[in-house]
Write a protein that holds these residues in place. Structure first.
Motif, PDB file in Angstrom:
ATOM      1  N   GLU A  64       0.859  -1.183   0.000  1.00 11.94           N
ATOM      2  CA  GLU A  64       0.000   0.000   0.000  1.00 11.94           C
ATOM      3  C   GLU A  64       0.896   1.234   0.000  1.00 11.94           C
ATOM      4  O   GLU A  64       2.052   1.172   0.390  1.00 11.94           O
ATOM      5  N   ARG A  65       0.339   2.342  -0.426  1.00 11.80           N
ATOM      6  CA  ARG A  65       1.107   3.573  -0.462  1.00 11.80           C
ATOM      7  C   ARG A  65       1.277   4.147   0.942  1.00 11.80           C
ATOM      8  O   ARG A  65       0.424   3.958   1.803  1.00 11.80           O
ATOM      9  N   ARG A  66       2.375   4.941   1.145  1.00 16.25           N
ATOM     10  CA  ARG A  66       2.571   5.619   2.423  1.00 16.25           C
ATOM     11  C   ARG A  66       1.776   6.929   2.368  1.00 16.25           C
ATOM     12  O   ARG A  66       2.337   8.006   2.171  1.00 16.25           O
ATOM     13  N   ALA A 100       2.241  -0.965  -8.663  1.00 14.81           N
ATOM     14  CA  ALA A 100       1.197  -0.683  -9.651  1.00 14.81           C
ATOM     15  C   ALA A 100      -0.142  -1.284  -9.222  1.00 14.81           C
ATOM     16  O   ALA A 100      -0.185  -2.376  -8.654  1.00 14.81           O
ATOM     17  N   HIS A 101      -1.195  -0.542  -9.467  1.00 15.44           N
ATOM     18  CA  HIS A 101      -2.552  -0.999  -9.130  1.00 15.44           C
ATOM     19  C   HIS A 101      -3.538  -0.121  -9.895  1.00 15.44           C
ATOM     20  O   HIS A 101      -3.146   0.883 -10.505  1.00 15.44           O
ATOM     21  N   ARG A 102      -4.792  -0.515  -9.856  1.00 13.75           N
ATOM     22  CA  ARG A 102      -5.829   0.351 -10.427  1.00 13.75           C
ATOM     23  C   ARG A 102      -7.108   0.197  -9.626  1.00 13.75           C
ATOM     24  O   ARG A 102      -7.313  -0.814  -8.951  1.00 13.75           O
ATOM     25  N   HIS A 103      -7.927   1.222  -9.662  1.00 11.65           N
ATOM     26  CA  HIS A 103      -9.191   1.208  -8.911  1.00 11.65           C
ATOM     27  C   HIS A 103     -10.216   2.076  -9.618  1.00 11.65           C
ATOM     28  O   HIS A 103      -9.862   2.989 -10.377  1.00 11.65           O
ATOM     29  N   SER A 104     -11.484   1.764  -9.332  1.00 17.58           N
ATOM     30  CA  SER A 104     -12.547   2.553  -9.964  1.00 17.58           C
ATOM     31  C   SER A 104     -12.613   3.981  -9.430  1.00 17.58           C
ATOM     32  O   SER A 104     -12.974   4.885 -10.194  1.00 17.58           O
ATOM     33  N   ILE A 108      -6.467  12.356  -8.008  1.00 17.48           N
ATOM     34  CA  ILE A 108      -5.573  13.434  -8.452  1.00 17.48           C
ATOM     35  C   ILE A 108      -4.425  13.513  -7.462  1.00 17.48           C
ATOM     36  O   ILE A 108      -4.548  13.087  -6.320  1.00 17.48           O
ATOM     37  N   ARG A 109      -3.307  14.045  -7.934  1.00 20.46           N
ATOM     38  CA  ARG A 109      -2.190  14.372  -7.015  1.00 20.46           C
ATOM     39  C   ARG A 109      -1.901  15.851  -7.202  1.00 20.46           C
ATOM     40  O   ARG A 109      -1.892  16.334  -8.348  1.00 20.46           O
ATOM     41  N   PHE A 110      -1.631  16.531  -6.126  1.00 19.82           N
ATOM     42  CA  PHE A 110      -1.121  17.902  -6.209  1.00 19.82           C
ATOM     43  C   PHE A 110       0.211  17.912  -5.462  1.00 19.82           C
ATOM     44  O   PHE A 110       0.256  17.610  -4.266  1.00 19.82           O
ATOM     45  N   TRP A 141      -4.184   2.019 -14.687  1.00 21.69           N
ATOM     46  CA  TRP A 141      -3.054   1.475 -13.922  1.00 21.69           C
ATOM     47  C   TRP A 141      -2.152   2.615 -13.493  1.00 21.69           C
ATOM     48  O   TRP A 141      -1.917   3.541 -14.285  1.00 21.69           O
ATOM     49  N   HIS A 142      -1.653   2.571 -12.262  1.00 18.53           N
ATOM     50  CA  HIS A 142      -0.674   3.577 -11.850  1.00 18.53           C
ATOM     51  C   HIS A 142       0.292   3.034 -10.808  1.00 18.53           C
ATOM     52  O   HIS A 142      -0.066   2.223  -9.978  1.00 18.53           O
ATOM     53  N   ASP A 143       1.549   3.473 -10.935  1.00 16.30           N
ATOM     54  CA  ASP A 143       2.542   3.263  -9.888  1.00 16.30           C
ATOM     55  C   ASP A 143       3.310   4.564  -9.745  1.00 16.30           C
ATOM     56  O   ASP A 143       3.334   5.393 -10.646  1.00 16.30           O
TER      57      ASP A 143
END
Ligand code: GTQ
Ligand code: FE2
Length: 342
Positions: A64-66, A100-104, A108-110, A141-143
């Motif tokens: 999981e992401r931090r 890498a993972h994807r979700h419905s 966004i990232r700022f 998909w994103h990592d």
């Protein structure tokens, strides 16, 4: 001796036991205007900064992401910053990769600090610098990776609570740590980053913006180009990030805005349907929200519930800039948008 049970009470018992309630018992829920359970709340950078610092050694990036999720104190431990949105502060150390993972839910990232790390979105590495807005639309998909020598910090914004309410959450973890790079680095910006000019030969017409990176230098120069205008009496020099092909919001569920509140400027109060989360990019100010003062500075994050009366003012010695996300596209497309001024 017990008083005989009244027929009316007996009737209520009957319906409750059988999973029914009389409208007369619950009618107070049909409120004259929205009455959110979420409260207006501020996460101060002075605290976020300490959390970011300690997170680096306290927790690994793992599968999981931090990412420290900002829970609204009014929402009883739900994974939600407002009723529809979740915001988080994410930290990636030099050399780290977030799987890498994807979700419905859309995200966004700022970018808050650190230059040169990337988010790879559906095969395209998007290089991030402070002030950039990066999209990861639904089911892409994103990592994330940090091949630089400095820690990177950004704010995440997702429509998780909305997607949950609609029972539409899907998630898939990648088999590989990083998704394959199948597209040129920053390729979507090369194709779609030209304002109102979009290529005619690309066949994709996605619901979400095909532009994954909205660079801070472009955002800042747009704000400066308009600085001398009157702007909105409620928002100042406020700009919406748009889908380059439609001019609409960047994604069907999340609208992103940036606003400059000029030195000395005091904006008027308004309430709108829909909730937002604000992030202070620069400067200092005071927002009055339903009669309560929130003094903010660079790095702070503020949750603004639906229908809360709010007025922002610059209280510092430079122009202030706020970035915000909201559920406005959902509210508007369903015909629920309203605003009210004092
Ligand atoms: O970085 O992809 O804060 O999937 C929550 C869920 C960040 C991410 C969050 C996520 C991400
Ligand atoms: Fe994600």
């Amino acid at each position: 001796m017990n008083a005989p049970i009244k027929a009316e009470d007996q009737f209520h018992q009957l319906i409750h036991q059988n999973h029914m309630w009389g409208l007369w018992e619950i009618a107070s829920q049909m409120t004259p205007h929205p009455r959110p359970e979420a409260i207006a709340y501020q996460w101060k950078w002075s605290i976020l900064k300490e959390v970011v610092k300690q997170s680096a050694t306290a927790v690994p990036v793992g599968d999981e992401r931090r990412a420290m999720q900002l829970f609204n104190p009014g929402l009883n431990g739900q994974w939600a910053t407002t009723n529809t949105l979740i915001a988080a502060v994410q930290v990636l150390l030099p050399g780290e990769v977030a799987r890498a993972h994807r979700h419905s839910p859309a995200a966004i990232r700022f970018i808050i600090q650190g230059s040169g790390a990337y988010t790879a979105v559906e095969g395209e590495k998007v290089i991030m610098h402070p002030g950039d807005l990066v999209l990861t639309p639904s089911w892409q998909w994103h990592d994330h990776g940090n091949e630089t020598s400095e820690t990177v910090v950004w704010m995440d914004g997702l429509d998780v609570p909305l997607t949950k309410a609609l029972n539409a959450i899907f998630f898939e973890m990648g088999k590989e740590l990083r998704a394959q790079n199948t597209k040129p680095v920053n390729g979507s910006q090369a194709l779609y980053g030209h304002g109102r000019l979009s290529p005619t030969w690309t066949k994709e017409r996605p619901q979400f913006s095909p532009l994954m990176l909205y660079s801070w230098d472009q955002t800042l120069s747009a704000l400066h180009a308009l600085r001398a205008r009157e702007g909105s009496p409620y928002e100042g020099i406020a700009l919406e990030y748009t889908h380059p092909q439609t001019g609409g919001p960047v994604m069907p569920t999340i609208s992103c805005r940036v606003q400059m509140i000029r030195k000395g400027e005091k904006l008027k109060a308004r309430r709108v349907t829909g909730s937002s989360v604000f992030h202070v990019v620069q400067g200092r100010g005071r927002s009055m929200i339903d009669g309560k003062a929130f003094d903010w500075e660079k790095g702070d994050i503020i949750a603004l519930p639906s229908w809360a009366l709010h007025a922002h003012a610059n209280s510092g010695t430079e122009d202030a800039i706020l970035f915000s996300i909201s559920d406005r596209p959902v509210i508007e497309s369903l015909g629920f948008y309203r605003e009210q001024t004092e």
